[in-house]
Design an enzyme around this catalytic site. Structure first.
Site, PDB file in Angstrom:
ATOM      1  N   HIS A  89       0.934  -1.270  -0.260  1.00 11.45           N
ATOM      2  CA  HIS A  89       0.138  -0.105   0.166  1.00 11.45           C
ATOM      3  C   HIS A  89       0.736   1.384  -0.100  1.00 11.45           C
ATOM      4  CE1 HIS A  89      -3.891  -1.858   1.494  1.00 11.45           C
ATOM      5  NE2 HIS A  89      -3.720  -2.091   0.143  1.00 11.45           N
ATOM      6  N   ASP A  91       0.830   3.920   1.387  1.00 12.59           N
ATOM      7  CA  ASP A  91       1.315   4.869   2.565  1.00 12.59           C
ATOM      8  C   ASP A  91       2.332   4.102   3.234  1.00 12.59           C
ATOM      9  OD1 ASP A  91      -0.842   2.840   2.970  1.00 12.59           O
ATOM     10  OD2 ASP A  91      -0.779   3.515   5.177  1.00 12.59           O
TER      11      ASP A  91
END
Length: 276
Positions: A89, A91
């Site tokens: 992901h 982030d």
């Protein structure tokens, strides 16, 4: 004010910053949101007298943050020997290539598309660097490529998004599946019982000093939500949005899109077992 020791997992209050165990140091990324809590926890892990460090989850593509992580390693008298990813992901992983450029390090991940260098990561691997030992634990469910890292010397486990320091995580359907996620929670719980893990170093939120309590809470929460979804289906709610509106009526609506991913995973799990 709520006593943190009374909360699931005994969180240490605020988001971590600086030294959290003898070997793990956190640099908090400036990307707070309802999904990332205070931001992404980037972890620097090394033996106390080592010349090399491992960095876990460089975080978003934020130049100031990536340079702050690199500077923290340099100021500790070390260099980055390897960069590891808990999952892909953005982030956690979007800044990895830029961070590798800044530090001239490799990137190791389960997903070959995220790697930089010849070595990947797989469940059961042991990463060793300048005396440091990290044991790779396969923890799919949040995503199919999710990994955790057991740090035996600190009786700790770095969990990425599999276990958070506050609240509970999303099963990111369709890549994430509930059956795999429940198995992963049980595997992490076994580390607390069989391997003496006491501390969770999460990808977001505060450090948890009661790993067993946190995992028991997660397993109970999942069982409770699954029962609520099953009851909703029995009452005629069929689509994921309908179930979310019924089961998550008391939850901030900004979190409903994330809740819908988990509900889709729960509905699939129930269908596989002949419910709905």
């Amino acid at each position: 004010m709520t006593d943190a020791a009374a909360l699931p997992g005994q969180p240490r209050g605020a988001a971590p910053s600086g030294a959290c165990t003898e070997r793990a140091f956190c640099v908090l990324a400036p990307n707070p949101s309802p999904m990332t809590l205070d931001g992404t926890n980037t972890w620097i892990v090394a033996e106390p007298d080592a010349a090399e460090a491992v960095v876990i989850d460089p975080g978003p593509l934020d130049e100031d943050h990536l340079r702050a992580v690199a500077r923290s390693v340099e100021e500790s008298g070390r260099r980055v020997g390897a960069t590891l990813l808990t999952h892909g992901h953005a982030d956690h992983a979007e800044g990895a290539v830029r961070f590798a450029e800044l530090t001239r390090s490799s990137i190791r991940a389960l997903d070959p598309a995220l790697r930089l260098g010849d070595e990947g990561l797989a469940a059961g691997d042991v990463v060793t660097l300048d005396g440091l030992e990290l044991r790779v634990v396969g923890t799919p469910g949040h995503t199919s490529d999710s990994l955790s890292f057991h740090l035996p010397a600190d009786r700790a486990v770095l969990t990425g998004d599999t276990v958070l320091g506050s609240g509970t995580t999303v099963v990111a359907h369709p890549d994430g599946t509930l059956g795999a996620y429940l198995d992963s929670l049980r595997a992490l719980r076994s580390l607390t019982v069989d391997d003496g893990v006491r501390c969770v170093l999460p990808g977001h939120g505060p450090v948890l000093d009661d790993a067993l309590g946190a995992l028991d809470h997660y397993l109970a929460h999942r069982a409770r939500r699954l029962a609520q979804v099953e009851t909703a289906v029995e009452r005629g709610y069929r689509t994921a949005p309908e179930v979310v509106a019924h089961v998550y009526a008391d939850v901030d609506r900004t979190l409903w899109p994330a809740a819908e991913l988990s509900v889709r995973a729960q509905l699939e799990y129930l269908r596989e077992r002949g419910v709905g």
